[in-house]
Design a protein around this motif. Sequence first.
Motif, PDB file in Angstrom:
ATOM      1  N   ARG A 199       0.839  -1.218   0.000  1.00  0.00           N
ATOM      2  CA  ARG A 199       0.000   0.000   0.000  1.00  0.00           C
ATOM      3  C   ARG A 199       0.858   1.245   0.000  1.00  0.00           C
ATOM      4  NH1 ARG A 199      -5.116  -1.321  -1.369  1.00  0.00           N
ATOM      5  NH2 ARG A 199      -5.045  -3.569  -1.090  1.00  0.00           N
ATOM      6  N   ARG A 210      -7.766   6.613   2.975  1.00  0.00           N
ATOM      7  CA  ARG A 210      -8.828   5.637   3.264  1.00  0.00           C
ATOM      8  C   ARG A 210      -9.699   6.110   4.428  1.00  0.00           C
ATOM      9  NH1 ARG A 210      -8.916   0.297   1.791  1.00  0.00           N
ATOM     10  NH2 ARG A 210      -7.616  -0.151   0.008  1.00  0.00           N
ATOM     11  N   PRO A 213      -4.417  -0.125  10.085  1.00  0.00           N
ATOM     12  CA  PRO A 213      -5.010  -0.882   8.982  1.00  0.00           C
ATOM     13  C   PRO A 213      -5.284  -2.350   9.293  1.00  0.00           C
ATOM     14  CG  PRO A 213      -2.655  -0.722   8.645  1.00  0.00           C
ATOM     15  CD  PRO A 213      -2.952   0.028   9.913  1.00  0.00           C
ATOM     16  N   GLY A 214      -4.882  -2.839  10.447  1.00  0.00           N
ATOM     17  CA  GLY A 214      -5.192  -4.231  10.783  1.00  0.00           C
ATOM     18  C   GLY A 214      -6.682  -4.464  10.884  1.00  0.00           C
ATOM     19  N   ARG A 215      -7.394  -3.439  11.201  1.00  0.00           N
ATOM     20  CA  ARG A 215      -8.869  -3.473  11.239  1.00  0.00           C
ATOM     21  C   ARG A 215      -9.399  -2.489  10.207  1.00  0.00           C
ATOM     22  NH1 ARG A 215     -11.010  -7.861  13.821  1.00  0.00           N
ATOM     23  NH2 ARG A 215      -9.415  -8.536  15.266  1.00  0.00           N
ATOM     24  N   SER A 216     -10.712  -2.529   9.985  1.00  0.00           N
ATOM     25  CA  SER A 216     -11.312  -1.658   8.967  1.00  0.00           C
ATOM     26  C   SER A 216     -11.934  -0.440   9.627  1.00  0.00           C
ATOM     27  CB  SER A 216     -12.419  -2.387   8.221  1.00  0.00           C
ATOM     28  OG  SER A 216     -11.947  -3.564   7.656  1.00  0.00           O
ATOM     29  N   ILE A 220      -6.652 -16.650   3.397  1.00  0.00           N
ATOM     30  CA  ILE A 220      -5.645 -16.554   2.339  1.00  0.00           C
ATOM     31  C   ILE A 220      -4.993 -17.916   2.082  1.00  0.00           C
ATOM     32  CG2 ILE A 220      -3.340 -15.582   1.856  1.00  0.00           C
ATOM     33  CD1 ILE A 220      -4.492 -12.902   2.867  1.00  0.00           C
ATOM     34  N   GLU A 277     -11.273  -8.724   8.010  1.00  0.00           N
ATOM     35  CA  GLU A 277     -11.235  -7.292   8.287  1.00  0.00           C
ATOM     36  C   GLU A 277      -9.824  -6.765   8.188  1.00  0.00           C
ATOM     37  OE1 GLU A 277     -12.886  -6.190  12.118  1.00  0.00           O
ATOM     38  OE2 GLU A 277     -12.326  -4.133  11.706  1.00  0.00           O
ATOM     39  N   GLY A 278      -9.692  -5.597   7.588  1.00  0.00           N
ATOM     40  CA  GLY A 278      -8.397  -4.940   7.425  1.00  0.00           C
ATOM     41  C   GLY A 278      -8.515  -3.962   6.278  1.00  0.00           C
ATOM     42  N   GLU A 279      -7.795  -2.849   6.356  1.00  0.00           N
ATOM     43  CA  GLU A 279      -7.885  -1.830   5.296  1.00  0.00           C
ATOM     44  C   GLU A 279      -7.169  -2.330   4.037  1.00  0.00           C
ATOM     45  OE1 GLU A 279      -9.443   0.977   4.600  1.00  0.00           O
ATOM     46  OE2 GLU A 279     -10.611   0.700   6.427  1.00  0.00           O
ATOM     47  N   GLY A 280      -7.956  -2.797   3.082  1.00  0.00           N
ATOM     48  CA  GLY A 280      -7.388  -3.294   1.822  1.00  0.00           C
ATOM     49  C   GLY A 280      -7.444  -4.809   1.718  1.00  0.00           C
ATOM     50  N   LEU A 281      -7.884  -5.477   2.774  1.00  0.00           N
ATOM     51  CA  LEU A 281      -7.818  -6.946   2.808  1.00  0.00           C
ATOM     52  C   LEU A 281      -8.674  -7.600   1.715  1.00  0.00           C
ATOM     53  CD1 LEU A 281      -6.819  -9.508   4.314  1.00  0.00           C
ATOM     54  CD2 LEU A 281      -8.953  -9.434   5.563  1.00  0.00           C
ATOM     55  N   GLU A 293      -9.909  -6.358  -0.984  1.00  0.00           N
ATOM     56  CA  GLU A 293      -9.400  -6.013  -2.325  1.00  0.00           C
ATOM     57  C   GLU A 293      -8.236  -6.923  -2.694  1.00  0.00           C
ATOM     58  OE1 GLU A 293      -9.325  -2.319  -0.298  1.00  0.00           O
ATOM     59  OE2 GLU A 293      -9.253  -1.285  -2.231  1.00  0.00           O
ATOM     60  N   GLU A 294      -7.343  -7.118  -1.721  1.00  0.00           N
ATOM     61  CA  GLU A 294      -6.166  -7.941  -1.955  1.00  0.00           C
ATOM     62  C   GLU A 294      -6.558  -9.395  -2.245  1.00  0.00           C
ATOM     63  OE1 GLU A 294      -3.245  -6.957  -2.312  1.00  0.00           O
ATOM     64  OE2 GLU A 294      -1.948  -8.697  -2.001  1.00  0.00           O
ATOM     65  N   LYS A 333      -6.092 -11.377  -5.870  1.00  0.00           N
ATOM     66  CA  LYS A 333      -5.242 -12.562  -5.988  1.00  0.00           C
ATOM     67  C   LYS A 333      -6.015 -13.829  -6.347  1.00  0.00           C
ATOM     68  CE  LYS A 333      -1.240 -11.623  -3.070  1.00  0.00           C
ATOM     69  NZ  LYS A 333      -0.737 -11.692  -1.695  1.00  0.00           N
ATOM     70  N   LYS A 375     -18.629  -3.075   5.737  1.00  0.00           N
ATOM     71  CA  LYS A 375     -17.304  -3.544   5.322  1.00  0.00           C
ATOM     72  C   LYS A 375     -17.205  -3.573   3.797  1.00  0.00           C
ATOM     73  CE  LYS A 375     -16.001  -7.244   7.410  1.00  0.00           C
ATOM     74  NZ  LYS A 375     -15.919  -8.661   7.795  1.00  0.00           N
ATOM     75  N   SER A 420     -17.698   0.001   1.924  1.00  0.00           N
ATOM     76  CA  SER A 420     -16.606   0.968   2.025  1.00  0.00           C
ATOM     77  C   SER A 420     -15.478   0.652   1.045  1.00  0.00           C
ATOM     78  CB  SER A 420     -16.049   0.970   3.442  1.00  0.00           C
ATOM     79  OG  SER A 420     -15.373  -0.242   3.686  1.00  0.00           O
ATOM     80  N   GLN A 421     -15.534  -0.486   0.386  1.00  0.00           N
ATOM     81  CA  GLN A 421     -14.442  -0.873  -0.516  1.00  0.00           C
ATOM     82  C   GLN A 421     -14.698  -0.371  -1.935  1.00  0.00           C
ATOM     83  OE1 GLN A 421     -11.867  -2.834   0.844  1.00  0.00           O
ATOM     84  NE2 GLN A 421     -12.914  -2.750   2.799  1.00  0.00           N
ATOM     85  N   SER A 422     -13.625  -0.364  -2.714  1.00  0.00           N
ATOM     86  CA  SER A 422     -13.772   0.126  -4.096  1.00  0.00           C
ATOM     87  C   SER A 422     -14.100  -1.020  -5.042  1.00  0.00           C
ATOM     88  CB  SER A 422     -12.474   0.788  -4.544  1.00  0.00           C
ATOM     89  OG  SER A 422     -11.926   1.542  -3.523  1.00  0.00           O
TER      90      SER A 422
END
Lengths: 256, 255
Positions: free
Chosen positions: A21, A29, A218-221, B176, B194-198, B200-201, B205, B228, B231-233
């Motif tokens: 990132r 974000r 970022p580990g959580r949302s 994963i 949960e995680g910012e970008g999780l 999407e990642e 993949k 959750k 909020s994602q793209s």
Amino acid sequence: MIIDVHVHTYNRSHDALLGSRLFQEIVTRARKAGIDRIVISSLGRTAYLPYPSSQEVREANDDVLKLMQEFPEEVYGLCYLNPRNPDWKEEMQRCYDRGMIGIKLWIAVKASSPILFPVIEAAMQRNLFIQQHSFLKSRGNYRDESEPFDVARLGIEYPQARIIMAHAGGNGREGLKAIAPMPNIYVDTSGGVPECGVIENAVAILGSQRVLFGSDAPGRSYAVQQAKITAASIPAAVKRRIMGSNFQEFIRHEDN
Amino acid sequence: MKIIDVDLHIGQWLHNSAVQSSLATLQKAIRRHGIEYGLATPLESILAEDNLEVNYRFFKEIEGYSLQIMPMLALNPQQPGLEKAMERYIDQAAGIKLFHRFQRYNLSDSLLEIIYETAQSTQQPIVIPLHLFEERIAVHYFDYLEEVKVEDLLQTADAWPAVNFVFSAPLPYEAIELLAAGRKNIFVTTSFLEGEGLLEEIIDKYGVQKILYGSNYPFFYMEASLRKLCSQSFSRHMMEHIYFNNANNIFRSDR
């Protein structure tokens, strides 16, 4: 105004889970999630480092300073310290001089340890608050990881210190009850799954003014952790307090 | 946008009084949140001592409710009434649910063969919840809970390639590992992801077809799970797959 009081920078260890990132993404974000300000710390550039060296601490704090410079309207910085390092005081002063507003303590030293006392005293002299990690794990904590009872002892030792105990959900009802008698200890809602009842318990035990919204991104949302507050069975006015105005008052108190 | 929530429970959780849901409150909640179908399991089935009895009560109670709530057939291979419960309810169920971690058995145990064979012959998917609650602080009663062994899950899926396995509520690294193995018959739900970008990642993949929407209600707030994804793209196409199409293909909600 929505203020998230518990955010970390992306580091290299996040890549496998969250993808590589951009450094700035933690702020953009938050903005996208409707959060106006974030209180951010770095626990290390390569990973979350429990006992970082002086060099690793400086690198971590440099990352936060960079974000503060780039997003001055959105980012409040916290200074990560390892109280076992001989030069913690110089690092605190460096962060303070550059505008950081508090100290971040993770699991290098228990909150009840006398090793921490000079750090708290130095922070109080500079009007810096303490954000102290705490967890009450049923299978035992890490060696130097604080339990809420350690945080409560710190609050008794320094009743004038302003302390945010992190992770309402991770400390359980018992943990929240332990800090309830100390009005100088607040709790943030960060981390943990969005389990029903956590926020309601925190408000019932601590009152509506000592609970602060935090995500642990970022580990959580951001979105999920916000929903813990918005979906909780508490009055709308209390939700607003938790989401931002409690922290604004907390900061004002610091200024006075 | 239509939504299927594959991760719902009915009943009261002894260890957290805030975690409770009746069929009536569940129906209200799924309507309020715009859920088209919800796949529900009674929480009492985790500790039940008879497969037939617990499913009898649940399937009878659910008769009075709208078709929006679809019952899962919860089975414990260690308890009596297994064959009778399957015989009686397999056709009415949206799928089979196994709580192996909470009921302390291994998925490769020979006792489960009859369940896998039934799932295969009836083309019913098997849903296996890996987590339900915050285990770091709440396991006093469940002290025996062991780490999830992804290798065991993969072996089970490999042994029964014609059965679709939905591993619900995996932690991010478990999801994963499961998806990275590239098995056609493995799917995961979103409730613990949960995680910012999780997300999407994961989708980048491993593709969007492997992810099913789940809320883990009433352990978690329904709103948290919905937000959750919002909020994602994600494109509308992706959202439709996660929210509805993937589950609809596996669970055949037209059943």
